[in-house]
Write an enzyme that holds these catalytic residues in place. Structure first.
Site, PDB file in Angstrom:
ATOM      1  N   HIS A 131     -10.678  -3.355   5.928  1.00 36.17           N
ATOM      2  CA  HIS A 131      -9.902  -4.516   6.380  1.00 36.17           C
ATOM      3  C   HIS A 131      -9.087  -4.153   7.625  1.00 36.17           C
ATOM      4  CE1 HIS A 131      -7.294  -8.184   5.582  1.00 36.17           C
ATOM      5  NE2 HIS A 131      -6.578  -7.507   6.454  1.00 36.17           N
ATOM      6  N   GLU A 132      -8.366  -3.032   7.545  1.00 32.08           N
ATOM      7  CA  GLU A 132      -7.516  -2.627   8.670  1.00 32.08           C
ATOM      8  C   GLU A 132      -8.360  -2.208   9.873  1.00 32.08           C
ATOM      9  OE1 GLU A 132      -4.535  -3.466   8.390  1.00 32.08           O
ATOM     10  OE2 GLU A 132      -4.547  -3.729   6.219  1.00 32.08           O
ATOM     11  N   HIS A 135      -9.255  -5.029  11.946  1.00 33.12           N
ATOM     12  CA  HIS A 135      -8.172  -5.467  12.842  1.00 33.12           C
ATOM     13  C   HIS A 135      -8.277  -4.786  14.204  1.00 33.12           C
ATOM     14  CE1 HIS A 135      -5.493  -8.185  10.735  1.00 33.12           C
ATOM     15  NE2 HIS A 135      -5.520  -7.444   9.649  1.00 33.12           N
TER      16      HIS A 135
HETATM   17 ZN   LIG Z   1      -5.064  -8.111   7.785  1.00 29.37          ZN
END
Ligand SMILES: [Zn+2]
Length: 148
Positions: A131-132, A135
């Protein structure tokens, strides 16, 4: 110090940017401490630098008592096995998206002392990492929603 978190609604362009590698090994300890303060304040389990407006390849994870800092991270291998989780994002409040991710990943990165590390992550740690990591590419949970 608690940083304001960029919200997708207002700061779409910044959150969509691709983050840059960090060179010259600056001391990031204070920034990282502030990122932890911020993440815990907002009850997150991960926080990436772009979410506080910094266009650099850095994120942190805080799961239970475990704290992990990833500088210039790279996924070097994925497992075939998948795992599905409903993911939220501090930059997109009140949205939860079921996302299929790799259950196990092998990653390399620098820690906060600029030591080179290699590690295997599985299950929720693997999910939060991915998830990160998204980003840093400007990719968000919104991109996993199936528009029909
Ligand atoms: Zn996030």
């Amino acid at each position: 110090m608690i940083y304001p978190i960029l919200l997708y609604k207002k700061e779409k362009n910044k959150l969509r940017k691709r983050s840059k590698y960090i060179y010259n090994k600056p001391n990031l300890i204070e920034l990282i401490n502030n990122m932890y303060d911020t993440m815990y304040y907002y009850n997150g389990i991960g926080l990436s630098a772009p979410q506080i407006g910094l266009n650099i390849r850095l994120f942190i994870i805080g799961l239970n008592k475990l704290k992990m800092i990833f500088i210039n991270p790279k996924i070097i291998k994925y497992s075939e096995k998948k795992i599905i989780n409903k993911e939220g994002c501090l930059s997109i409040p009140n949205l939860y998206v079921p996302i299929i991710r790799n259950k196990i990943i092998y990653v390399k990165y620098y820690n906060s002392f600029w030591e080179k590390k290699k590690i295997k992550l599985k299950n929720l740690l693997s999910v939060v990492f991915q998830h990160e990591y998204d980003h840093l590419k400007g990719k968000l949970i919104l991109d996993y929603i199936n528009y029909k």
